[in-house]
Design a protein around this motif. Structure first.
Motif, short mmCIF file in Angstrom:
data_model
loop_
_atom_site.label_atom_id
_atom_site.label_comp_id
_atom_site.label_asym_id
_atom_site.label_seq_id
_atom_site.Cartn_x
_atom_site.Cartn_y
_atom_site.Cartn_z
N CYS A 238 -9.66 35.24 -12.79
CA CYS A 238 -9.28 35.87 -11.44
C CYS A 238 -10.00 35.32 -10.10
N CYS A 241 -12.12 38.91 -9.13
CA CYS A 241 -13.22 39.75 -9.84
C CYS A 241 -13.80 38.58 -10.83
N HIS A 275 -5.54 38.61 -10.66
CA HIS A 275 -4.92 39.72 -11.48
C HIS A 275 -3.99 40.52 -10.20
N CYS A 278 -5.81 42.74 -8.63
CA CYS A 278 -6.75 42.48 -7.91
C CYS A 278 -6.31 41.86 -6.40
ZN ZN Z 1 -9.13 40.29 -11.09
#
Ligand code: ZN
Length: 280
Positions: A238, A241, A275, A278
């Motif tokens: 991702c 993150c 994600h 996210c």
């Molecule tokens: Zn993420």
């Protein structure tokens, strides 16, 4: 860059457009920083594989690419726009140090918001600006499809119902993804785009949700590019993150684009995986 004149007065109270433009610039700096997190892995990765004729080339590409990244960041950091944003932030923080409101501010999407604000300001000002979201003629759809096929020869687009329905399927990772786009023409000449990833289980539902929440809802080219990004984005982690699985043990099922500075000045669009949890 956008609105340098308005961003050059740290003392003045900023309006929404100035704040949006500043957040868009900070988002680009953030993207540059995120990219630099991969500098060391990029440099040492070729050395982890058995030596072969490309080892040195990959290694030096990693070094030079990372040096360029650091230099670009330095240049960006010192621009009057960014410096004036920092000055404004400091002044604002000195006046009121309560940051609790900032929790509700999305972390991503400011580049698109700034662009939209600029576009709508232009069209209100009476300049003839083509609003991509407003009308989409059959010729325009055809043109976008032809252009897409040229750019992505390995992704097969099928069109049905006079280009009112576009579908494609390809393997991403180890999963077969099938997408369908519907273009609805409304009576007022406007159009509405809807898209889904076929399937009644995860990760297909999450892919559909993250497509549905795309920032440029009525831009067909951007939608097609987003779908293509499910095939073309190579990394499995991702962009926010850095992880592969989020807390719900889901892989990054969203794709979002950002503009990055390129060698020839005109910014380049790159797609990244996120994600669902996210997304800002
Ligand atoms: Zn993420």
């Amino acid at each position: 860059m956008g609105a340098p004149d308005s961003a050059a007065q740290p003392g003045a109270d900023w309006d929404e457009a100035q704040c949006t433009a500043a957040l868009a610039q900070l988002e680009q700096v953030q993207a540059q920083l995120n990219d630099l997190r991969l500098a060391i892995p990029r440099i040492i990765e070729p050395l982890h594989r058995p030596a072969n004729p490309t080892t040195y080339r990959l290694y030096s590409q990693g070094v030079i690419g990372s040096q360029n990244g650091v230099n670009n960041l330095k240049v960006q950091w010192k621009t009057p726009e960014i410096q004036s944003t920092f000055a404004h932030v400091k002044k604002s923080f000195d006046a009121n140090a309560d940051l609790s409101e900032s929790a509700s501010i999305p972390s991503y999407g400011w580049t698109e918001r700034a662009q939209r604000a600029k576009d709508s300001k232009k069209s209100k000002g009476g300049e003839s600006v083509e609003d991509l979201g407003a009308t989409l003629t059959d010729e325009a759809i055809g043109g976008i499809v032809v252009e897409f096929r040229k750019t992505h020869p390995n992704i097969k687009l099928e069109t049905q119902d006079d280009n009112r329905s576009i579908s494609t399927r390809f393997v991403s990772g180890s999963v077969l993804l099938k997408f369908r786009i519907n273009i609805e023409h409304e009576a007022n000449g406007r159009h509405k785009l809807s898209a889904e990833c076929l399937g009644t289980t995860e990760p297909f539902l999450a892919v559909t949700r993250s497509i549905a929440s795309r920032p440029q809802a009525n831009d067909l080219k951007s939608l097609l590019d987003m779908i293509a990004a499910y095939k073309t984005v190579k990394g499995k982690s991702c962009a926010n993150c850095g992880g592969i699985l989020d807390k719900a043990m889901m892989i990054p099922t969203a794709r979002r684009s950002k503009k990055v500075a390129s060698a020839n000045e005109s910014p380049e669009t790159v797609w990244e995986a996120f994600h669902e949890s996210c997304l800002g």
